[in-house]
Motif scaffolding. Sequence first.
Motif, PDB file in Angstrom:
ATOM      1  N   PHE A  93      -0.687   4.950  -1.275  1.00  8.67           N
ATOM      2  CA  PHE A  93      -1.772   4.988  -0.622  1.00  8.67           C
ATOM      3  C   PHE A  93      -1.873   6.304   0.577  1.00  8.67           C
ATOM      4  CE2 PHE A  93      -3.891   0.701  -1.396  1.00  8.67           C
ATOM      5  CZ  PHE A  93      -3.579   0.953  -2.825  1.00  8.67           C
ATOM      6  N   ALA A 114      -2.668   2.789   4.313  1.00  8.86           N
ATOM      7  CA  ALA A 114      -1.899   1.668   4.356  1.00  8.86           C
ATOM      8  C   ALA A 114      -2.086   1.089   5.646  1.00  8.86           C
ATOM      9  CB  ALA A 114      -0.394   2.092   4.413  1.00  8.86           C
ATOM     10  N   SER A 145       0.741  -1.205   0.019  1.00  6.35           N
ATOM     11  CA  SER A 145      -0.066  -0.040   0.026  1.00  6.35           C
ATOM     12  C   SER A 145       0.807   1.174  -0.124  1.00  6.35           C
ATOM     13  CB  SER A 145      -0.795   0.016   1.087  1.00  6.35           C
ATOM     14  OG  SER A 145      -1.753  -1.123   1.233  1.00  6.35           O
ATOM     15  N   THR A 158      -5.591  -0.438   5.262  1.00 10.66           N
ATOM     16  CA  THR A 158      -5.569  -1.943   4.589  1.00 10.66           C
ATOM     17  C   THR A 158      -4.880  -3.145   5.345  1.00 10.66           C
ATOM     18  OG1 THR A 158      -4.993  -0.809   2.197  1.00 10.66           O
ATOM     19  CG2 THR A 158      -4.293  -2.863   2.489  1.00 10.66           C
TER      20      THR A 158
END
Length: 486
Positions: free
Chosen positions: A39, A44, A34, A47
């Motif tokens: 991101f 991140a 990520s 995620t």
Amino acid sequence: MEKALANRKETHKRPSAPVAVLSLAVIIASIVVSLRLNFGTQMAVFTGAAVAVAVALLLRTDWEEIQKQSMENLANCGIPLVILILVGIMIGVWMIGGTLPSLIYYGLRFISPAAIVPLTFLLCAVTSVFTGTSFGSIATMGLAMYGIGINMGIPGVVIAGAVVSGSYFGDKMSPMSDTTNVAPAMAGTDLYSHISSMMYTTVPATLVTLLLYILIGLRYSGGAYDTTNVTLMEETLAANFNINIACFIPLAMVLLLSALKVPSILAMGSSAIVSVIVAVATQGCSVSSVMEAALSGYTSQTGVQMVDTILTRGGITSMAGTVAIIFFSSIMAGALKSSGVLDLFVELLLKIAKSTRSLVVTTLIFAWGIVMLTGNQMLGIIIPGKTMGDMYDRLDVDRKVLSRSLEDAATIGSAIIPWSSAAAYITGVLGIGIGYIPFALLCYIVPVFSVLCAMTGFGMWNAKGNAMWKKGKETSEKWNTAFQKK
């Protein structure tokens, strides 16, 4: 429905060691990917939390258990979250109220050619302590001092190293810093205990660093320099603010209440209220404009970019990103805990860390490893912090030692890892290569004192907060015996 839930709970088995390690590796990998896809840190971690929940469900963990554990984690982070909001308020009000402009103004007046290197370290440290940001300090006070140092003939790598050391001192020690608030939140301790614990490693390391910079600076004591930038900053600050010693009242109040160990929320809240009063009294600001700065931050419009960059910050909204990180981290840790992955991984680590010495060293290596893998200091705090808390409990070590170790490694370590986001920022802002890394002395010296504390027992406490070094050698030996039994 209840019967179905009961059957599901019965099918949940504790994962095996290989499954636990693989699960944690997958979660970390999802965060790394990520970050590589840009991101951002917050998404991140989101995620990673989503993957952790998915892993827990695949391991047949009941959703109610995941939710319960996550909410307990969030409840434990309640005080740090409130403190972060109060910090955002204070920074915004301190800007519009002339507190930080006055600090910068008086600091610039002490510049001396004979002490430019140590003074760069000190001024960047002061700026970062009272703004809570290493990046902001590097891009403002650091950039100004870097320009002055270059004009004096000092090698750019040397002055840049002093800038980085000073800026990361505040990132590590300031109650305004996001990492200083996230570390105790992840480790399960409070802000004041965390900062007081860091004093044992950071203060002696800072003194050694300052001495080394003084010795380095003496080699260039005969230089001359262009005072244009310093004069411009001083004149701009004086023209736009009522530079006044009274502006320091909020700063003094924070330091005093901290020394008196007043509960952090009460101390920060009281200082925020006083800051509003001081801003109105010294700068002639309207209450509505001060409140706007408290909510959305202060926007400097002096017309001088160097000044506007450092003063445009603060506000409750500026803390939204850090709040999100804590929120998602709590969910990720809740999923890992409820699934049994975290407990099993801790047991594996306990086979390596069987004493206070190896425990601290393992923490440092773990945090460094995450930063080296991800290039992100915040993840170097979050992942080991949530993973190793139980280890400190089992070995009867206060969790403020954990939070300190996280910062001793991850916070300042990120600046000397060439491929980290911090190094990319530093080289981009200062316009210099990674040659500054050997001269960022504080980043190397702090971990040395962290290990020394672990080896000697000085600056170490048991889970009840009792000082280990006051117990004597006999007690220390009893502790190690107890650890081995555990």
